[in-house]
Write an enzyme that holds these catalytic residues in place. Sequence first.
Site, PDB file in Angstrom:
ATOM      1  N   GLY A  93      -7.919  -2.262   0.734  1.00 34.12           N
ATOM      2  CA  GLY A  93      -7.746  -1.883   2.133  1.00 34.12           C
ATOM      3  C   GLY A  93      -7.863  -0.387   2.345  1.00 34.12           C
ATOM      4  O   GLY A  93      -7.888   0.091   3.459  1.00 34.12           O
ATOM      5  N   LYS A  94      -7.887   0.383   1.238  1.00 33.17           N
ATOM      6  CA  LYS A  94      -8.037   1.850   1.299  1.00 33.17           C
ATOM      7  C   LYS A  94      -7.047   2.446   2.286  1.00 33.17           C
ATOM      8  O   LYS A  94      -7.373   3.323   3.074  1.00 33.17           O
ATOM      9  CB  LYS A  94      -9.484   2.224   1.643  1.00 33.17           C
ATOM     10  CG  LYS A  94     -10.481   1.610   0.640  1.00 33.17           C
ATOM     11  CD  LYS A  94     -11.907   1.999   0.891  1.00 33.17           C
ATOM     12  CE  LYS A  94     -12.843   1.464  -0.189  1.00 33.17           C
ATOM     13  NZ  LYS A  94     -12.963  -0.014  -0.232  1.00 33.17           N
ATOM     14  N   ARG A  95      -5.804   1.966   2.217  1.00 35.63           N
ATOM     15  CA  ARG A  95      -4.771   2.458   3.113  1.00 35.63           C
ATOM     16  C   ARG A  95      -4.390   3.899   2.778  1.00 35.63           C
ATOM     17  O   ARG A  95      -4.589   4.362   1.655  1.00 35.63           O
ATOM     18  CB  ARG A  95      -3.517   1.584   3.006  1.00 35.63           C
ATOM     19  CG  ARG A  95      -3.757   0.112   3.341  1.00 35.63           C
ATOM     20  CD  ARG A  95      -4.214  -0.074   4.765  1.00 35.63           C
ATOM     21  NE  ARG A  95      -4.215  -1.464   5.185  1.00 35.63           N
ATOM     22  CZ  ARG A  95      -5.281  -2.135   5.609  1.00 35.63           C
ATOM     23  NH1 ARG A  95      -6.465  -1.548   5.668  1.00 35.63           N
ATOM     24  NH2 ARG A  95      -5.183  -3.378   5.997  1.00 35.63           N
TER      25      ARG A  95
END
Lengths: 276, 276
Positions: A93-95
């Site tokens: 999710g590359k949060r």
Amino acid sequence: MTFSQRLRDAQRSANSLLCIGLDTDLEKIPKHLFAYGEPMYEFNRALIDATRDLVCAYKLNLAFYEAAGEQGWLALHRTLAHIPDHLITIGDGKRGDIGNSAEMYAQSLLDDDGFAACTVSPYMGEDSVRPFLKKSNRGVFVLALTSNSGARDFQYLRSKGAPLFEHVVRKVKRWNTKKNCGLVVGATRPRQLRHIRRLVPTMPLLIPGVGTQGGDLKNTVRFGCDRLGEMAVITASRSIIYASQKRDFAERARAEAQALRDQINTYREQFFPPAR
Amino acid sequence: MTFSQRLRDAQRSANSLLCIGLDTDLEKIPKHLFAYGEPMYEFNRALIDATRDLVCAYKLNLAFYEAAGEQGWLALHRTLAHIPDHLITIGDGKRGDIGNSAEMYAQSLLDDDGFAACTVSPYMGEDSVRPFLKKSNRGVFVLALTSNSGARDFQYLRSKGAPLFEHVVRKVKRWNTKKNCGLVVGATRPRQLRHIRRLVPTMPLLIPGVGTQGGDLKNTVRFGCDRLGEMAVITASRSIIYASQKRDFAERARAEAQALRDQINTYREQFFPPAR
């Protein structure tokens, strides 16, 4: 057990560095699956059943599940529950957000029913990553050098004699006190991959870009592995999961996955013969 | 109408630069709301009804809604539907991913029933931001200089004579051909805020950090606005929405929001008297 060791065990027991990316797009899955109540899940379930002995990990790109709304949310959770426990699951999710929001993301992604690992963006710095690092058995892959063209916009900017991505690598190395950090490095950057591997000799590297994006598989294996020919998680998605859009999709996905797994292992034998 | 103009209209008609952040946390909302079937939504609904005449925008931090699973997903959509159309809605997810994943995020966040704007992370560069910029009437706030302590890890790294955040600002300025780009700049950085405003004289700036994080409100107004005393979106969340955890929470939130809106307007009158 640390995440680093979990990954190593998964790779050894499967004899595979391959990770399949379940970027499940309702517009691309075979049409006959819409006869089922949950086509996204049915697609994933069939793919997992067909490939589970060939991989060390599955990566779920959260964008695709969010875009499908409630159905996507259910598919994601049912898919996670269907993946065998000894395999690594990665929530991609590359949060990246400040403390209390990062806590929320970490809680939802890495809880007991959640993923074994996730991806995060480094832009906001240490306090945006730290909440994901609480559990030593859950991994965090921090974006370092990505496979896309836009990577050139900022990741290569040089500061104090080193590009931004190297600053990220060095910071993550310092955050890795629990052996649960990893890095995302695109397969389209073999020279930089070698450089990064020298900086972090044993850290897990999640390496997308070998399939549709055209990354160089030989150099990905050669430069991405640790000295034992392990710890590179080589991810392919579309080239495997959409190998066919007909009823034979799972079978064809298996054939693609097996070919890729075997090619990776051929290179591992070539470059890392004595240690295995 | 461009997003930039939509924002200006919303600020003028409300006579407010205030944006309330609906960081709705099930552990912090008043206990009596659990008598309702949808406590997250009930909390938001009451806050919106109590403050809608005081704000130009509401920002929903996606982390909090994701953490609540299916309930969160429903609350988010019902909340969005309850916010009056003339106000700006911001989906704060700080997304950033490559082309086809970014397309998916853009599709789910900025569709016809979605947000008026969202936040994105710049780390992966132009092709990770571009898919969000297709519609001129939907805004994209790119992280430039954030309000948290970790901002120092990478955002201040100097390259070619300028810090990383300035490189981001200059790139975003070039991407702004449809007048739908904005930047996130923390209120905790007044000197840099002034510098950024000079680089982008009329671009919308989303400015968190004035409430619980202790940013300097006076300088936020002074340096964050354009020459007309507009285009700064000053965001406060916890200091407003958790002003009380009792039955009077909405009333107390209104009082806090009104005080902040009025204080902002007092500074606007001080620093931008002739233009309004």
